[in-house]
Design a protein around this motif. Structure first.
Motif, PDB file in Angstrom:
ATOM      1  N   ARG A 184       0.810  -1.084   0.108  1.00 34.84           N
ATOM      2  CA  ARG A 184       0.144  -0.096   0.028  1.00 34.84           C
ATOM      3  C   ARG A 184       0.725   1.200   0.170  1.00 34.84           C
ATOM      4  O   ARG A 184       0.510   2.223  -0.479  1.00 34.84           O
ATOM      5  N   ALA A 185       1.969   1.369   1.037  1.00 37.02           N
ATOM      6  CA  ALA A 185       2.705   2.407   0.895  1.00 37.02           C
ATOM      7  C   ALA A 185       3.670   2.647  -0.617  1.00 37.02           C
ATOM      8  O   ALA A 185       3.758   3.704  -0.858  1.00 37.02           O
ATOM      9  N   LEU A 186       3.910   1.458  -0.850  1.00 39.96           N
ATOM     10  CA  LEU A 186       4.733   1.576  -2.288  1.00 39.96           C
ATOM     11  C   LEU A 186       3.946   2.005  -3.256  1.00 39.96           C
ATOM     12  O   LEU A 186       4.298   2.965  -3.830  1.00 39.96           O
ATOM     13  N   GLY A 187       2.656   1.722  -3.435  1.00 48.56           N
ATOM     14  CA  GLY A 187       1.757   2.271  -4.164  1.00 48.56           C
ATOM     15  C   GLY A 187       1.381   3.926  -4.232  1.00 48.56           C
ATOM     16  O   GLY A 187       1.492   4.632  -5.188  1.00 48.56           O
ATOM     17  N   GLU A 188       1.229   4.081  -3.050  1.00 41.70           N
ATOM     18  CA  GLU A 188       1.101   5.723  -2.640  1.00 41.70           C
ATOM     19  C   GLU A 188       2.396   6.513  -3.279  1.00 41.70           C
ATOM     20  O   GLU A 188       2.078   7.361  -3.732  1.00 41.70           O
ATOM     21  N   ARG A 189       3.593   5.845  -2.789  1.00 39.52           N
ATOM     22  CA  ARG A 189       4.716   6.754  -3.049  1.00 39.52           C
ATOM     23  C   ARG A 189       4.951   6.642  -4.657  1.00 39.52           C
ATOM     24  O   ARG A 189       5.260   7.807  -5.558  1.00 39.52           O
ATOM     25  N   LEU A 190       4.580   5.430  -5.439  1.00 38.78           N
ATOM     26  CA  LEU A 190       4.818   5.455  -6.714  1.00 38.78           C
ATOM     27  C   LEU A 190       3.748   6.379  -7.419  1.00 38.78           C
ATOM     28  O   LEU A 190       3.933   7.159  -8.566  1.00 38.78           O
ATOM     29  N   ALA A 191       2.571   6.701  -7.152  1.00 38.09           N
ATOM     30  CA  ALA A 191       1.528   7.430  -7.673  1.00 38.09           C
ATOM     31  C   ALA A 191       2.185   8.896  -7.408  1.00 38.09           C
ATOM     32  O   ALA A 191       1.730   9.877  -8.291  1.00 38.09           O
ATOM     33  N   GLN A 192       2.713   9.179  -6.329  1.00 32.49           N
ATOM     34  CA  GLN A 192       3.159  10.386  -6.272  1.00 32.49           C
ATOM     35  C   GLN A 192       3.891  10.927  -7.254  1.00 32.49           C
ATOM     36  O   GLN A 192       4.022  12.189  -7.750  1.00 32.49           O
ATOM     37  N   SER A 193       4.994  10.089  -7.392  1.00 33.84           N
ATOM     38  CA  SER A 193       5.912  10.173  -8.395  1.00 33.84           C
ATOM     39  C   SER A 193       5.312  10.443  -9.967  1.00 33.84           C
ATOM     40  O   SER A 193       5.648  11.297 -10.774  1.00 33.84           O
ATOM     41  N   LEU A 194       4.469   9.467 -10.292  1.00 34.62           N
ATOM     42  CA  LEU A 194       3.796   9.577 -11.453  1.00 34.62           C
ATOM     43  C   LEU A 194       2.946  10.878 -11.755  1.00 34.62           C
ATOM     44  O   LEU A 194       2.870  11.380 -12.810  1.00 34.62           O
ATOM     45  N   CYS A 195       2.354  11.412 -10.783  1.00 37.50           N
ATOM     46  CA  CYS A 195       1.396  12.405 -10.709  1.00 37.50           C
ATOM     47  C   CYS A 195       2.413  13.547 -11.225  1.00 37.50           C
ATOM     48  O   CYS A 195       2.114  14.591 -11.637  1.00 37.50           O
ATOM     49  N   THR A 196       3.722  13.568 -10.494  1.00 36.80           N
ATOM     50  CA  THR A 196       4.579  14.670 -10.807  1.00 36.80           C
ATOM     51  C   THR A 196       4.952  14.788 -12.140  1.00 36.80           C
ATOM     52  O   THR A 196       5.086  15.757 -12.900  1.00 36.80           O
ATOM     53  N   ALA A 197       5.355  13.584 -12.499  1.00 39.06           N
ATOM     54  CA  ALA A 197       5.608  13.362 -14.106  1.00 39.06           C
ATOM     55  C   ALA A 197       4.823  13.692 -15.088  1.00 39.06           C
ATOM     56  O   ALA A 197       4.966  14.387 -15.995  1.00 39.06           O
ATOM     57  N   ILE A 198       3.530  13.314 -14.580  1.00 38.14           N
ATOM     58  CA  ILE A 198       2.339  13.596 -15.680  1.00 38.14           C
ATOM     59  C   ILE A 198       2.232  15.076 -15.731  1.00 38.14           C
ATOM     60  O   ILE A 198       1.552  15.665 -16.736  1.00 38.14           O
ATOM     61  N   SER A 199       2.556  15.830 -14.622  1.00 39.94           N
ATOM     62  CA  SER A 199       2.077  17.080 -14.467  1.00 39.94           C
ATOM     63  C   SER A 199       3.027  18.151 -15.126  1.00 39.94           C
ATOM     64  O   SER A 199       2.949  19.227 -15.453  1.00 39.94           O
ATOM     65  N   ARG A 200       4.260  17.539 -15.749  1.00 41.45           N
ATOM     66  CA  ARG A 200       5.119  18.460 -16.184  1.00 41.45           C
ATOM     67  C   ARG A 200       4.831  18.525 -17.677  1.00 41.45           C
ATOM     68  O   ARG A 200       4.233  17.721 -18.491  1.00 41.45           O
ATOM     69  N   PRO A 201       5.206  19.473 -18.357  1.00 40.80           N
ATOM     70  CA  PRO A 201       4.486  20.054 -19.656  1.00 40.80           C
ATOM     71  C   PRO A 201       5.508  18.805 -20.661  1.00 40.80           C
ATOM     72  O   PRO A 201       6.652  18.633 -20.422  1.00 40.80           O
ATOM     73  N   GLY A 202       4.954  18.430 -21.677  1.00 41.07           N
ATOM     74  CA  GLY A 202       5.662  17.673 -22.538  1.00 41.07           C
ATOM     75  C   GLY A 202       6.258  18.429 -23.547  1.00 41.07           C
ATOM     76  O   GLY A 202       6.293  19.747 -23.584  1.00 41.07           O
ATOM     77  N   PRO A 203       7.020  17.442 -24.340  1.00 41.36           N
ATOM     78  CA  PRO A 203       7.900  18.384 -25.557  1.00 41.36           C
ATOM     79  C   PRO A 203       6.767  19.105 -26.150  1.00 41.36           C
ATOM     80  O   PRO A 203       5.632  18.824 -26.489  1.00 41.36           O
ATOM     81  N   ALA A 204       7.707  20.188 -26.914  1.00 42.88           N
ATOM     82  CA  ALA A 204       6.954  21.095 -27.557  1.00 42.88           C
ATOM     83  C   ALA A 204       6.813  20.641 -29.061  1.00 42.88           C
ATOM     84  O   ALA A 204       7.333  19.785 -29.468  1.00 42.88           O
TER      85      ALA A 204
END
Length: 87
Positions: free
Chosen positions: A67-87
Motif C-alpha cells: 500500500r505504501a509503495l503504491g502511494e509513493r509511486l503514484a506521487q512520483s507518476l503524478c509529478t511526471a504527468i504534471s510536467r509539460p510535454g515536449p513542444a
C-alpha cells in the motif's frame, strides 16, 4: 475532465512481491492516482500518448508494504504527468 492512464509495464528492481502483494500494490496505485487526479482542481496534465514517462526517483525500501509503495509511486507518476510535454 477525463483522465486515462495506461501503465503497460512497471518494473521494480529489488522487490519480490507475491501475487497477493502485487494485487495490493496495483489497487493502491490505482486508488492513489485516482485520488490525486480528483483532488486537483484544474491540473496542467500532459496530453497525448508517450512511449516512456521519466518520473522522479522515489526512495523505496524493499520492506515497504504494498500500500505504501503504491502511494509513493503514484506521487512520483503524478509529478511526471504534471510536467509539460515536449513542444
Amino acid at each position: 475532465m477525463n483522465v486515462s492512464v495506461h501503465i503497460e509495464c512497471l518494473v521494480l528492481d529489488g522487490f519480490d512481491l507475491s501475487a497477493g502483494q502485487r494485487g495490493d500494490l496495483r489497487t493502491s496505485l490505482r486508488t492513489s492516482l485516482a485520488g490525486a487526479f480528483a483532488a486537483a482542481a484544474d491540473p496542467p496534465y500532459r496530453a497525448g500518448v508517450v512511449d516512456t514517462l521519466p518520473a522522479p526517483a522515489v526512495p523505496l525500501d524493499p520492506g515497504l508494504p504494498p500500500r505504501a509503495l503504491g502511494e509513493r509511486l503514484a506521487q512520483s507518476l503524478c509529478t511526471a504527468i504534471s510536467r509539460p510535454g515536449p513542444a
